[in-house]
Motif scaffolding. Sequence first.
Motif, PDB file in Angstrom:
ATOM      1  N   VAL A 153       0.856  -1.187   0.000  1.00 47.94           N
ATOM      2  CA  VAL A 153       0.000   0.000   0.000  1.00 47.94           C
ATOM      3  C   VAL A 153       0.896   1.242   0.000  1.00 47.94           C
ATOM      4  O   VAL A 153       1.969   1.246   0.616  1.00 47.94           O
ATOM      5  CB  VAL A 153      -0.967  -0.048   1.212  1.00 47.94           C
ATOM      6  N   HIS A 154       0.466   2.261  -0.747  1.00 51.26           N
ATOM      7  CA  HIS A 154       1.327   3.433  -0.901  1.00 51.26           C
ATOM      8  C   HIS A 154       1.306   4.309   0.348  1.00 51.26           C
ATOM      9  O   HIS A 154       0.256   4.740   0.800  1.00 51.26           O
ATOM     10  CB  HIS A 154       0.893   4.256  -2.127  1.00 51.26           C
ATOM     11  N   ILE A 155       2.475   4.550   0.881  1.00 54.37           N
ATOM     12  CA  ILE A 155       2.612   5.471   2.011  1.00 54.37           C
ATOM     13  C   ILE A 155       3.342   6.704   1.482  1.00 54.37           C
ATOM     14  O   ILE A 155       4.545   6.651   1.230  1.00 54.37           O
ATOM     15  CB  ILE A 155       3.413   4.825   3.169  1.00 54.37           C
ATOM     16  N   PRO A 156       2.622   7.800   1.251  1.00 52.12           N
ATOM     17  CA  PRO A 156       3.269   8.985   0.659  1.00 52.12           C
ATOM     18  C   PRO A 156       4.399   9.499   1.568  1.00 52.12           C
ATOM     19  O   PRO A 156       4.307   9.422   2.797  1.00 52.12           O
ATOM     20  CB  PRO A 156       2.131  10.018   0.580  1.00 52.12           C
ATOM     21  N   ASN A 157       5.446   9.953   0.916  1.00 55.28           N
ATOM     22  CA  ASN A 157       6.620  10.486   1.629  1.00 55.28           C
ATOM     23  C   ASN A 157       7.264   9.471   2.569  1.00 55.28           C
ATOM     24  O   ASN A 157       7.931   9.840   3.530  1.00 55.28           O
ATOM     25  CB  ASN A 157       6.268  11.760   2.417  1.00 55.28           C
ATOM     26  N   TYR A 158       7.016   8.241   2.292  1.00 55.01           N
ATOM     27  CA  TYR A 158       7.638   7.165   3.059  1.00 55.01           C
ATOM     28  C   TYR A 158       9.147   7.349   3.009  1.00 55.01           C
ATOM     29  O   TYR A 158       9.729   7.554   1.951  1.00 55.01           O
ATOM     30  CB  TYR A 158       7.228   5.838   2.419  1.00 55.01           C
ATOM     31  N   ASN A 159       9.771   7.260   4.145  1.00 55.17           N
ATOM     32  CA  ASN A 159      11.176   7.662   4.227  1.00 55.17           C
ATOM     33  C   ASN A 159      12.120   6.471   4.382  1.00 55.17           C
ATOM     34  O   ASN A 159      13.038   6.502   5.200  1.00 55.17           O
ATOM     35  CB  ASN A 159      11.328   8.634   5.403  1.00 55.17           C
ATOM     36  N   GLY A 160      11.877   5.412   3.632  1.00 55.96           N
ATOM     37  CA  GLY A 160      12.763   4.251   3.740  1.00 55.96           C
ATOM     38  C   GLY A 160      12.350   3.382   4.902  1.00 55.96           C
ATOM     39  O   GLY A 160      11.751   3.861   5.860  1.00 55.96           O
ATOM     40  N   GLY A 178       5.197   2.397  -2.850  1.00 55.59           N
ATOM     41  CA  GLY A 178       4.490   1.544  -1.885  1.00 55.59           C
ATOM     42  C   GLY A 178       4.996   1.830  -0.494  1.00 55.59           C
ATOM     43  O   GLY A 178       4.971   2.954  -0.039  1.00 55.59           O
ATOM     44  N   GLY A 179       5.501   0.799   0.156  1.00 51.83           N
ATOM     45  CA  GLY A 179       6.066   0.956   1.494  1.00 51.83           C
ATOM     46  C   GLY A 179       5.285   0.197   2.549  1.00 51.83           C
ATOM     47  O   GLY A 179       5.836  -0.249   3.541  1.00 51.83           O
ATOM     48  N   GLY A 180       3.980   0.031   2.300  1.00 50.46           N
ATOM     49  CA  GLY A 180       3.141  -0.655   3.289  1.00 50.46           C
ATOM     50  C   GLY A 180       2.948  -2.124   2.979  1.00 50.46           C
ATOM     51  O   GLY A 180       3.648  -2.713   2.146  1.00 50.46           O
ATOM     52  N   CYS A 181       1.979  -2.730   3.668  1.00 51.19           N
ATOM     53  CA  CYS A 181       1.709  -4.171   3.533  1.00 51.19           C
ATOM     54  C   CYS A 181       1.268  -4.528   2.124  1.00 51.19           C
ATOM     55  O   CYS A 181       0.559  -3.752   1.469  1.00 51.19           O
ATOM     56  CB  CYS A 181       0.580  -4.585   4.477  1.00 51.19           C
ATOM     57  N   ILE A 182       1.659  -5.707   1.661  1.00 52.17           N
ATOM     58  CA  ILE A 182       1.137  -6.183   0.381  1.00 52.17           C
ATOM     59  C   ILE A 182      -0.372  -6.408   0.543  1.00 52.17           C
ATOM     60  O   ILE A 182      -0.859  -6.756   1.620  1.00 52.17           O
ATOM     61  CB  ILE A 182       1.859  -7.450  -0.126  1.00 52.17           C
ATOM     62  N   GLN A 183      -1.092  -6.160  -0.563  1.00 49.74           N
ATOM     63  CA  GLN A 183      -2.556  -6.078  -0.497  1.00 49.74           C
ATOM     64  C   GLN A 183      -3.261  -7.326  -1.015  1.00 49.74           C
ATOM     65  O   GLN A 183      -4.441  -7.524  -0.755  1.00 49.74           O
ATOM     66  CB  GLN A 183      -3.041  -4.886  -1.343  1.00 49.74           C
ATOM     67  N   GLN A 202       9.690  -8.191  15.440  1.00 51.31           N
ATOM     68  CA  GLN A 202       8.377  -7.557  15.495  1.00 51.31           C
ATOM     69  C   GLN A 202       7.417  -8.295  14.579  1.00 51.31           C
ATOM     70  O   GLN A 202       7.738  -8.531  13.426  1.00 51.31           O
ATOM     71  CB  GLN A 202       8.477  -6.091  15.037  1.00 51.31           C
ATOM     72  N   ASP A 203       6.258  -8.612  15.090  1.00 52.29           N
ATOM     73  CA  ASP A 203       5.204  -9.168  14.240  1.00 52.29           C
ATOM     74  C   ASP A 203       4.823  -8.126  13.206  1.00 52.29           C
ATOM     75  O   ASP A 203       4.468  -7.007  13.566  1.00 52.29           O
ATOM     76  CB  ASP A 203       3.962  -9.468  15.089  1.00 52.29           C
ATOM     77  N   ARG A 204       4.907  -8.480  11.946  1.00 52.38           N
ATOM     78  CA  ARG A 204       4.528  -7.505  10.931  1.00 52.38           C
ATOM     79  C   ARG A 204       4.253  -8.191   9.612  1.00 52.38           C
ATOM     80  O   ARG A 204       4.695  -9.314   9.371  1.00 52.38           O
ATOM     81  CB  ARG A 204       5.599  -6.431  10.768  1.00 52.38           C
ATOM     82  N   CYS A 205       3.536  -7.471   8.739  1.00 46.52           N
ATOM     83  CA  CYS A 205       3.187  -7.995   7.420  1.00 46.52           C
ATOM     84  C   CYS A 205       4.413  -7.950   6.505  1.00 46.52           C
ATOM     85  O   CYS A 205       5.422  -7.334   6.828  1.00 46.52           O
ATOM     86  CB  CYS A 205       2.076  -7.145   6.816  1.00 46.52           C
ATOM     87  N   ILE A 206       4.278  -8.566   5.339  1.00 43.40           N
ATOM     88  CA  ILE A 206       5.294  -8.434   4.291  1.00 43.40           C
ATOM     89  C   ILE A 206       5.016  -7.131   3.536  1.00 43.40           C
ATOM     90  O   ILE A 206       3.876  -6.901   3.109  1.00 43.40           O
ATOM     91  CB  ILE A 206       5.246  -9.645   3.329  1.00 43.40           C
ATOM     92  N   THR A 207       6.009  -6.277   3.435  1.00 49.43           N
ATOM     93  CA  THR A 207       5.826  -5.004   2.729  1.00 49.43           C
ATOM     94  C   THR A 207       6.552  -5.024   1.386  1.00 49.43           C
ATOM     95  O   THR A 207       7.505  -5.779   1.191  1.00 49.43           O
ATOM     96  CB  THR A 207       6.397  -3.827   3.552  1.00 49.43           C
ATOM     97  N   VAL A 257      12.311  -4.082  -5.714  1.00 47.73           N
ATOM     98  CA  VAL A 257      11.125  -4.681  -5.076  1.00 47.73           C
ATOM     99  C   VAL A 257      10.797  -3.906  -3.801  1.00 47.73           C
ATOM    100  O   VAL A 257       9.646  -3.615  -3.509  1.00 47.73           O
ATOM    101  CB  VAL A 257      11.370  -6.168  -4.745  1.00 47.73           C
ATOM    102  N   GLY A 258      11.825  -3.563  -3.047  1.00 41.40           N
ATOM    103  CA  GLY A 258      11.668  -2.699  -1.885  1.00 41.40           C
ATOM    104  C   GLY A 258      10.922  -3.330  -0.721  1.00 41.40           C
ATOM    105  O   GLY A 258      10.577  -4.511  -0.735  1.00 41.40           O
ATOM    106  N   GLY A 259      10.677  -2.547   0.301  1.00 36.30           N
ATOM    107  CA  GLY A 259      10.013  -3.044   1.508  1.00 36.30           C
ATOM    108  C   GLY A 259      10.875  -4.082   2.193  1.00 36.30           C
ATOM    109  O   GLY A 259      12.067  -3.867   2.412  1.00 36.30           O
ATOM    110  N   GLU A 260      10.291  -5.246   2.470  1.00 39.36           N
ATOM    111  CA  GLU A 260      11.044  -6.289   3.177  1.00 39.36           C
ATOM    112  C   GLU A 260      12.335  -6.641   2.441  1.00 39.36           C
ATOM    113  O   GLU A 260      13.364  -6.923   3.060  1.00 39.36           O
ATOM    114  CB  GLU A 260      10.163  -7.541   3.319  1.00 39.36           C
ATOM    115  N   MET A 261      12.279  -6.605   1.118  1.00 41.27           N
ATOM    116  CA  MET A 261      13.460  -6.948   0.309  1.00 41.27           C
ATOM    117  C   MET A 261      14.605  -5.952   0.483  1.00 41.27           C
ATOM    118  O   MET A 261      15.731  -6.187   0.062  1.00 41.27           O
ATOM    119  CB  MET A 261      13.077  -7.038  -1.171  1.00 41.27           C
ATOM    120  N   HIS A 262      14.280  -4.825   1.079  1.00 45.35           N
ATOM    121  CA  HIS A 262      15.265  -3.764   1.296  1.00 45.35           C
ATOM    122  C   HIS A 262      16.131  -4.070   2.523  1.00 45.35           C
ATOM    123  O   HIS A 262      17.134  -3.395   2.769  1.00 45.35           O
ATOM    124  CB  HIS A 262      14.467  -2.471   1.510  1.00 45.35           C
TER     125      HIS A 262
END
Length: 344
Positions: A153-160, A178-183, A202-207, A257-262
């Motif tokens: 999900v797109h998080i505007p101005n997401y800072n890495g 993107g930056g947020g959880c896969i949809q 931390q429990d968290r989704c795949i981003t 790919v970004g997010g978790e892959m980062h």
Amino acid sequence: MRFFGLLVLAVYTSITTATVLPRTPPPKCTKPLLERREWRTLSTAQKDEYLNAVKCLMKKPSSGVTSKPQARTRYDDFVASHITLGDEVHMVGHFLPWHRLLLSLYEKALREECGYTGAQPYWNWSLDVDNGMTSWAASPIWDPVHGFGGNGVHIPNYNGPFNNNSNFNGWVVGANTGGGCIQDGPFKDYMLALGPGPVLNQDRCITRDWIPTYFPMVSAGAVAQVLNSPNFEAFRVDLEGVITPQVKVHDGGHLAVGGEMHDLYSSNGEPTFYLHHAHLDKIWWDWQQLASSNLYDVSGRSGPNPPFQDVTLDFMMRSDGLTSLVSIEDVMDIENEFLCFTYI
Ligand SMILES: *[C@@H]1O[C@H](CO)[C@@H](O)[C@H](O)[C@H]1NC(C)=O
Ligand SMILES: [Cu+2]
């Protein structure tokens, strides 16, 4: 005095004799080789079988073999290994051999523990970057049903991502999408138990966070340039992209790919990690076959901290409990008895 000198010489001779005993490479595999193929060449049924096997690993309880008790699932065990060894398997001579080993162990778990009958697929991202985000977003890899689902999900101005828990931070990120959880897709509900970074759990989704700035780094031209490398040292540096300050093929795929892959540590919490790295492994295999001297060529520092030594074929690789120590030599020829696969 003379006696002492002879004794020293005798000890020295026996030590050097012991260390120069030649190793024997593992013999060629005599079973049919597992054939690793590009994702889009698999049939729908084959894609579904792979995705279901990954979901199976995500449901099986952790075997508890790694040093991370927070691992909940069998899938997490592999993330645990990559996090624990994150600092000692990147930017080193055994970067490619170690990831080849990790993928082989993952493929083995899919087959032996989840009944998967195929081979680990790879993803040739060069096929998806010719027309920027249009071709990238249309890649079969992101199919919501017979693929891995799409962007976060797109998080505007997401800072890495991850508040500097990843060594990939500090590089220009460029316009993020993107930056947020896969949809959507088969993995949208999976909760990662380990990471981000080396110390948090931390429990968290795949981003995901597709970033077109990095598409040129995984183009066919970039790969062709890496394949031109005259020796392993040039090849591994140009492929991995570190210690060079420029983003190269390996980093480029992670960052695109970004997010978790980062995340340098927990990036294999993202299932496409294995297809990205299988493609890198195929590029290495392609290079290994370009000249007979390439097959067993290995070099590069043995660890992240001084004093540095060059790795050799005898260097033993750890896996944080996934398996026992494995030498670099054992993973150099993918068609040997130990690995027994090939790329189509
Ligand atoms: C990936 O696809 C590109 C573009 O079609 C092609 O040139 C390249 O040979 C492929 N790479 C591998 C390693 O299969
Ligand atoms: Cu890695």
